[in-house]
Design an enzyme around this catalytic site. Structure first.
Site, short mmCIF file in Angstrom:
data_model
loop_
_atom_site.label_atom_id
_atom_site.label_comp_id
_atom_site.label_asym_id
_atom_site.label_seq_id
_atom_site.Cartn_x
_atom_site.Cartn_y
_atom_site.Cartn_z
CG HIS A 125 1.48 5.33 -2.80
ND1 HIS A 125 2.80 5.28 -3.15
CD2 HIS A 125 0.82 4.52 -3.66
CE1 HIS A 125 2.94 4.45 -4.16
NE2 HIS A 125 1.77 3.98 -4.49
CD GLU A 154 3.49 3.61 -8.31
OE1 GLU A 154 3.68 2.58 -7.64
OE2 GLU A 154 2.43 4.26 -8.28
#
Length: 289
Positions: A179, A146
């Protein structure tokens, strides 16, 4: 490796960042045979490990071709743009983590009061953790992949177009929205009501966006990829502060001490934020924030 610069239009930078985000999130669902297996199922985790690892190699390669070779003194190598360099590595590995631990003084104090710290002294804890796919995902794979995509690959595109200040707030939007895909799993797999799943996802969107801004700040101040990675792993381990547990603690004196530690940690973090992240400490002349 020759020095290079990134000279894209602002809309091109945003579109590329959006594309990188979509590719990363999309890879989590590509090739999964049984969609009913949740994100913590071993088969799902292993499959996603492979997918995101491939994407984390491909996207930097794609990014490389958008750079322009330059003879300018201010230009840097591609790896330096990604925050991969030796100068200042040790400080970037340690100091941002210490700074973040100061911010989490309250939760860490709660861990001490609850006796959680004793677990970390047990070798078996670490052996079991390194054999646990969920632990590996949260502390190793997710932070590395990420941060590579959402910080190391996006900020070299955003900073030349928007400057460091705006990029700190723009970059985490891609991270936070990414997310939001967890809502799909909550509704389809966990069978949660849409309204409840939306509330949880909205909350997650909020704190992941705030963390994304902090992570981008650390990347730009240190000029190192490893700084947000170690902080990301630590924050994943700590989770969201357990304020409710503090407020409901049965011992009044302990409860007051815990509350004080939360406040002291926040005040100390604000006081140390800029001194501890001074670019001078990390030999950072890549990003100017």
């Amino acid at each position: 490796m020759a020095p290079m610069i990134f000279e894209l239009q602002s809309w091109q930078s945003v579109l590329l960042c959006l594309l990188f985000s979509v590719i990363y999130v999309g890879s989590l669902y590509v090739g999964i045979d049984d969609k009913k297996k949740n994100r913590d199922h071993p088969d799902t985790i292993k499959h996603r490990f492979i997918n995101v690892s491939i994407i984390t190699v491909i996207i930097p390669i794609v990014l490389f071709f958008f750079g322009t070779t330059s003879d300018a003194e201010s230009a840097h190598t591609f790896l330096e743009w990604l925050g991969i360099r030796l100068h200042g590595f040790i400080p970037s590995l340690i100091l941002p983590l210490i700074l973040t631990m100061v911010l989490f003084l309250g939760p860490l104090t709660l861990h001490y009061v609850d006796g959680v710290f004793r677990i970390y002294l047990e070798p078996r804890y670490w052996v079991n953790s390194l054999q646990n796919l969920i632990w590996i995902r949260n502390h190793i794979v997710a932070p590395i992949t990420e941060e590579m995509i959402y910080r190391a690959c996006m900020l070299p595109l955003l900073v030349p177009s928007f400057g460091t200040g705006w990029s700190v707030f723009l970059c985490p939007l891609f991270f936070g929205v990414a997310h939001f895909h967890h809502m799909i799993e909550k509704v389809i797999i966990a069978k949660e009501p849409v309204s409840e799943a939306f509330k949880k996802s909205l909350f997650q969107l909020g704190f992941t966006t705030v963390f994304g801004a902090y992570s981008a700040f650390l990347f730009l101040r240190t000029g190192h990829f490893v700084a947000p990675v170690v902080v990301h792993a630590f924050c994943n381990h700590m989770g969201f502060p357990a304020f409710q547990e503090v407020m409901s603690h049965p011992n009044t004196e302990t409860r007051h001490k815990l509350m004080a530690s939360f406040v002291i940690g926040l005040v100390m973090w604000m006081a140390l934020l800029y001194p501890i992240t001074s670019p001078f400490l990390y030999s950072n002349d890549i990003y100017d924030l």
